[in-house]
Design an enzyme around this catalytic site. Structure first.
Site, short mmCIF file in Angstrom:
data_model
loop_
_atom_site.label_atom_id
_atom_site.label_comp_id
_atom_site.label_asym_id
_atom_site.label_seq_id
_atom_site.Cartn_x
_atom_site.Cartn_y
_atom_site.Cartn_z
N GLY A 17 53.07 43.56 41.57
CA GLY A 17 51.77 43.29 42.16
C GLY A 17 51.77 41.88 42.73
O GLY A 17 52.83 41.26 42.92
N VAL A 18 50.57 41.37 42.99
CA VAL A 18 50.48 40.06 43.63
C VAL A 18 51.18 38.97 42.80
O VAL A 18 51.88 38.11 43.35
CB VAL A 18 49.01 39.69 43.93
CG1 VAL A 18 48.13 39.66 42.68
CG2 VAL A 18 48.89 38.36 44.66
N LYS A 38 57.61 49.84 37.76
CA LYS A 38 57.46 51.15 37.12
C LYS A 38 57.43 52.32 38.11
O LYS A 38 57.89 53.40 37.81
CB LYS A 38 56.12 51.08 36.39
CG LYS A 38 55.72 52.15 35.50
CD LYS A 38 54.58 51.57 34.66
CE LYS A 38 53.68 52.55 34.05
NZ LYS A 38 52.66 51.95 33.19
N THR A 46 46.96 45.69 42.59
CA THR A 46 46.83 44.86 43.79
C THR A 46 46.57 45.70 45.03
O THR A 46 45.69 45.39 45.84
CB THR A 46 48.11 44.02 43.98
OG1 THR A 46 48.26 43.15 42.84
CG2 THR A 46 48.06 43.20 45.26
N ALA A 49 42.95 46.76 45.68
CA ALA A 49 41.86 45.77 45.72
C ALA A 49 41.09 45.91 47.03
O ALA A 49 41.68 46.06 48.09
CB ALA A 49 42.42 44.37 45.55
N GLY A 52 38.22 41.48 48.27
CA GLY A 52 38.94 40.38 48.88
C GLY A 52 39.44 39.35 47.91
O GLY A 52 39.54 39.59 46.71
N GLU A 117 30.09 38.00 47.67
CA GLU A 117 30.09 38.95 46.55
C GLU A 117 29.23 38.39 45.44
O GLU A 117 28.84 37.21 45.47
CB GLU A 117 31.53 39.24 46.09
CG GLU A 117 32.28 40.13 47.09
CD GLU A 117 33.66 40.53 46.65
OE1 GLU A 117 33.92 40.59 45.44
OE2 GLU A 117 34.49 40.79 47.53
N ASP A 211 51.05 48.08 29.48
CA ASP A 211 52.41 48.00 28.90
C ASP A 211 52.81 46.56 28.57
O ASP A 211 53.49 46.31 27.57
CB ASP A 211 53.47 48.54 29.88
CG ASP A 211 53.28 49.99 30.21
OD1 ASP A 211 52.34 50.62 29.68
OD2 ASP A 211 54.07 50.51 31.02
N HIS A 232 33.17 47.51 36.10
CA HIS A 232 32.61 47.35 37.45
C HIS A 232 31.37 48.23 37.55
O HIS A 232 31.41 49.39 37.14
CB HIS A 232 33.64 47.76 38.50
CG HIS A 232 33.31 47.24 39.87
ND1 HIS A 232 32.24 47.70 40.59
CD2 HIS A 232 33.90 46.30 40.64
CE1 HIS A 232 32.20 47.06 41.77
NE2 HIS A 232 33.19 46.20 41.82
N ARG A 278 28.70 40.82 37.41
CA ARG A 278 29.06 42.22 37.17
C ARG A 278 28.63 42.78 35.82
O ARG A 278 28.18 43.91 35.72
CB ARG A 278 30.59 42.33 37.19
CG ARG A 278 31.06 42.89 38.44
CD ARG A 278 32.53 42.88 38.47
NE ARG A 278 32.84 42.64 39.86
CZ ARG A 278 34.04 42.53 40.34
NH1 ARG A 278 35.07 42.60 39.53
NH2 ARG A 278 34.22 42.33 41.62
N HIS A 338 37.32 48.09 34.64
CA HIS A 338 37.89 47.57 35.89
C HIS A 338 38.96 46.52 35.65
O HIS A 338 39.97 46.50 36.35
CB HIS A 338 36.73 46.97 36.69
CG HIS A 338 37.12 46.45 38.05
ND1 HIS A 338 37.67 47.27 39.00
CD2 HIS A 338 37.00 45.21 38.61
CE1 HIS A 338 37.88 46.55 40.11
NE2 HIS A 338 37.51 45.30 39.88
N ARG A 373 35.02 37.93 34.61
CA ARG A 373 35.66 37.40 35.82
C ARG A 373 34.71 37.42 37.02
O ARG A 373 34.02 38.41 37.26
CB ARG A 373 36.90 38.23 36.16
CG ARG A 373 37.53 37.88 37.47
CD ARG A 373 38.85 38.59 37.65
NE ARG A 373 38.72 40.01 37.82
CZ ARG A 373 38.44 40.62 38.97
NH1 ARG A 373 38.23 39.91 40.08
NH2 ARG A 373 38.38 41.93 39.03
#
Ligand code: FAD
Ligand code: SIN
Length: 520
Positions: A17-18, A38, A46, A49, A52, A117, A211, A232, A278, A338, A373
């Site tokens: 991912g990122v 995996k 990622t 998403a 943004g 957001e 994992d 979320h 959220r 989420h 977050r």
């Protein structure tokens, strides 16, 4: 490459991912890199998403303002030092993406367009329509795959970290042909992402089974703040159709939550209304739905239909696939798991409590998110802390400077008590977690869940590691047990963790982190 056998390298990155991909791009300046992943290399949280990536780039913005919003959402548990690193270095690493050619949307003046957001006080979210993650994954993967010193092994599931003499020396994994293999490395980065699959309702794809946390637990690493799971608020909720995230960016552009009578209800629960953080919006939806006995809807019918179609093409298409026209009718929504704020505890350079083992991205707990977050800070965290971990991995092994947390020690499953119970199926674990350790928690349900998960964790300790279905259940059970146990322990409500029997935030007892370590 040595496809059938084992291999070694200077640096091992688990996950593409990122966080993993950004780390690999820095690490390759210092040596050979193996990336183990995996599934397909671009299959990751990622890639899904939507809204943004946040960065203080606007003329009305500043790192200080971004810090204030991040700390506010985090509900008293962010590390101000970690947040400072995130927002300041975030500007640099997001500019780097722009320089590398990221296809972010542009405003009429040619500047990168910034979206709004929830809980952000200004527009600061760079986006590529409603598929920002896909664009960032494409860009990073194009650079990684073009680099001959980065060896990518896909369809390869890491099953256990190797620890020798107290230090991490690599990983054992199972390849696509069910062969058990190993990679040795001087430094290993866990970048395995999240664990949303633990819950019956989730925005996360199938790879997100926790994992990395499960492997870190087995290696004796500190895992911290795992009670903090983000739900979320707005996932498309049509019976018979897959859950699909309806980005917070929709509300940032003016979408409203309404009840079955069409009444906008959010300000009745939260002064910030539809753009409250959220955790608050998710619980307000549950309360309104319980009050009315009917679903809650997201409505964009008052917005310009052409704008909605061009700004949110994937979301419009997902609604259409469920038989709904997002531009003309309110669509039913409900919350879903989420993001996990807790994880493998690291210092500001990705170092964990196990020497030579690093962690970055959603699997890590850097304390940038605290108890909840802020939207669009996760891709940012992966970029910034992926790059920082890589820098530290290129240097000498140093002890991690971990937080001043309470540390609770547990005995490893399968080493003491006789193996109890049978291995559950995935659906049973997800149902239990959703009901007992979901949006609204209490002592009785959590205590019962901890007992059940404890029995299951004894049973899964003996699974055949070459069996992928069994491995999946093992991760869900191990991480689920840690989440439920931590949620039972924290007798207050804060951020994503809400206890109906302790509905208030209790700073005197609980403005602190708690880490778990498993020995044996
Ligand atoms: P991931 O991107 O999840 O990558 C993990 C990698 O590890 C994958 O390649 C996976 O295959 C691999 N892996 C896992 N286990 C193993 C194993 N055992 N062996 C080998 N490989 C393994 N955040 C934002 O900031 N902005 C957004 O707009 C946003 N929207 C989102 C929308 C959705 C639908 C979802 C699900 C999440 C969203 N998030 C968003 C959160 C964000 O996408 C993730 O938190 C972030 O991408 C995590 O990045 P990562 O590199 O840590 O992990
Ligand atoms: C969204 O687009 O609503 C998700 C953003 C995030 O998880 O940060």
């Amino acid at each position: 490459m040595n496809p059938g056998g084992d291999r070694g390298g200077d640096f091992l990155v688990i996950g593409s991912g990122v966080a993993g991909l950004r780390a690999a791009l820095s690490l390759v300046e210092h040596g050979d890199v193996v990336v183990l992943t995996k599934a397909e290399p671009t299959e990751s949280n990622t890639g899904y998403a939507q809204g943004g990536i946040a960065a203080a780039l606007g003329t009305d913005d500043s790192p200080e303002l971004h810090t204030a919003d991040t700390l506010g959402a985090g509900d008293g548990l962010c590390s101000p030092e970690a947040v400072d690193v995130l927002v300041r270095e975030g500007v640099r690493y997001v500019r780097e993406l722009v320089d590398w050619g990221a296809g972010f949307d542009r405003a009429a003046d040619g500047q990168v367009a910034l979206g709004r957001e929830a809980a952000h006080s200004v527009r600061r979210v760079l986006h590529a329509r409603d598929a920002t993650g896909r664009e960032i994954a494409r860009l990073l993967w194009s650079r990684v795959s073009a680099n001959r010193r980065i060896h990518v092994i896909d369809d390869a599931q890491a099953t256990a970290l190797r620890v020798e003499g107290g230090s991490c020396t690599g990983v054992t994994f199972v390849d696509g042909e069910r062969r058990v293999r190993q990679v040795s490395a001087g430094r290993t980065l866990l970048a395995t992402g999240g664990a949303g699959q633990i819950y019956r309702e989730t925005t996360n794809p199938a790879i997100a089974t926790g994992d990395g946390v499960a492997m870190a637990v087995a290696a004796g690493a500190r895992v911290t703040d795992l009670e903090f799971v983000q739900f979320h608020p707005t996932v498309l909720s049509v019976p018979g159709h897959a859950r699909f995230l309806l980005s917070e960016a929709l509300r940032g552009e003016g979408a409203r939550l309404v009840n079955a009578s069409g009444e906008a209800f959010m300000t009745r629960y939260e002064p910030a209304g539809d753009l409250a953080s959220r955790d608050l919006v998710a619980r307000a939806i549950v309360r309104e739905s319980r009050r009315t006995g009917a679903p809650v809807y997201l409505s964009l019918t008052h917005l310009d239909a052409d704008f909605v179609r061009s700004r949110f093409p994937s979301i419009v298409a997902a609604c259409a696939a469920a038989g709904l026209d997002l531009t003309r009718e309110p669509v039913p929504v409900s919350p879903a798991a989420h993001y996990v704020m807790g994880g493998v505890e690291t210092d500001l350079y990705g170092r964990t409590s196990v020497p030579a083992l690093f962690a970055a991205g959603e699997v890590a707990c850097t304390f940038v998110h605290g108890a909840n977050r802020l939207a669009s800070n996760s891709l940012l965290e992966g970029l910034v802390f992926g790059a920082r971990a890589a820098d530290a991995m290129a240097g000498p092994i140093e002890a991690a400077a971990l937080a001043d947390a309470e540390v609770v020690t547990h005995r490893a499953a399968g080493t003491g008590a006789a193996v109890a119970g049978t291995v559950p199926d995935v659906a049973a674990v997800r149902e239990l977690m959703w009901n007992a350790a979901g949006l609204v928690r209490d002592r009785d349900a959590l205590a019962a869940a901890v007992t059940t998960l404890g029995d299951w964790s004894q049973a899964v300790a003996g699974i055949d590691p070459s069996d992928s279905a069994a491995r999946r259940v093992r991760s869900l059970v191990v991480v689920g047990l840690h989440i439920a146990r931590a949620a039972l322990r924290r007798e207050e409500s804060r951020g994503g963790h809400y206890r109906s029997d302790f509905p208030d935030r209790d700073d005197a007892r609980w403005q602190r982190h708690v880490a778990d370590v498993t020995v044996g």
